[in-house]
Design a protein around this motif. Structure first.
Motif, short mmCIF file in Angstrom:
data_model
loop_
_atom_site.label_atom_id
_atom_site.label_comp_id
_atom_site.label_asym_id
_atom_site.label_seq_id
_atom_site.Cartn_x
_atom_site.Cartn_y
_atom_site.Cartn_z
N LEU A 102 -0.10 -16.37 15.16
CA LEU A 102 -1.22 -15.43 15.00
C LEU A 102 -1.87 -15.60 13.63
N GLU A 103 -1.07 -15.73 12.59
CA GLU A 103 -1.62 -15.84 11.24
C GLU A 103 -2.31 -17.19 11.03
N LEU A 104 -1.79 -18.25 11.67
CA LEU A 104 -2.45 -19.54 11.54
C LEU A 104 -3.80 -19.56 12.25
N MET A 105 -3.90 -18.85 13.37
CA MET A 105 -5.20 -18.76 14.03
C MET A 105 -6.20 -18.05 13.12
N ARG A 106 -5.76 -16.98 12.47
CA ARG A 106 -6.64 -16.29 11.53
C ARG A 106 -7.05 -17.22 10.39
N GLU A 107 -6.09 -17.99 9.89
CA GLU A 107 -6.38 -18.92 8.80
C GLU A 107 -7.40 -19.97 9.23
N ALA A 108 -7.22 -20.49 10.45
CA ALA A 108 -8.11 -21.54 10.94
C ALA A 108 -9.54 -21.02 11.07
#
Length: 223
Positions: A102-108
């Protein structure tokens, strides 16, 4: 006269992403991408069938590299520290991996805010988005959720990410006035909640919301 050099879909996607980052999503077109590559518009159709395929290439480029990091044990241990600092890397479980995803999607998406509408539009069709959803399902399966609960949990997680990112980027584009300032006094709890959210670091707010959603998925998720 020298023959024009060949293009790759990666180069086309990179040019399209550059147009979006610089001029906004509304500027994206086959014509503007061709100009970015110093080519004629019709030349792109040798490599990309239509606007929809172009958008999917952009989504894959914007999300793919960051989401690939989800498989890295090093990245997982870095992100897990924010959820349970006392958990050793070897014991990373499905809840922690879900938070990473979830956090990596936000980062991307955060690295390329203009791509957000495309990521939403193509979240069920582009390879990188499909890979992300498959990894969510793998973690949910390991947590012990059966097929119907996995489907419901996936819908909840994807809906949270889309909604949270949309609200975050709307807030970033809005005025600097506190969010609660425009709420009538007859809604004191809402005004307080909006003010709290507006003064909270977006990354922390996103992670807190993600944990709340995961908590609601039940006891099958490790902590």
């Amino acid at each position: 006269m020298p023959r024009p050099r060949s293009l790759t879909t990666q180069q086309i996607a990179a040019a399209a992403l550059a147009v979006i980052d610089r001029d906004g999503l509304s500027a994206l077109s086959m014509r503007t991408v061709a100009a970015e590559l110093d080519r004629r518009t019709m030349a792109l159709y040798r490599y990309v069938e239509d606007r929809e395929e172009l958008e999917c290439l952009v989504v894959d480029l914007a999300l793919g590299a960051v989401l690939d990091r989800a498989a890295s044990e090093h990245v997982a241990s870095d992100h897990v520290a924010s959820d349970r600092a006392d958990r050793p890397a070897a014991a990373v479980g499905p809840r922690a991996r879900l938070l990473v995803l979830l956090e990596l999607m936000r980062e991307a998406v955060g690295a390329h805010p203009g791509v957000l509408p495309l990521a939403v539009r193509h979240h069920g069709g582009c390879p990188s988005a499909l890979r992300w959803r498959e990894r969510l399902l793998e973690a949910l399966a390991e947590a012990g959720l059966d097929a119907p609960r996995r489907a419901s949990a996936l819908h909840a997680l994807v809906s949270y990410v889309i909604g949270a990112l949309e609200l975050e980027h709307q807030a970033a584009a809005a005025s600097a006035a506190p969010a609660g300032a425009s709420v009538p006094e007859t809604f004191p709890l809402l005004a307080a909640a909006l003010t709290t959210r507006a003064t909270t670091d977006p990354a922390l707010a996103f992670a807190d919301g993600a944990r709340t959603v995961l908590d609601g998925l039940g006891l099958g998720l490790d902590r």
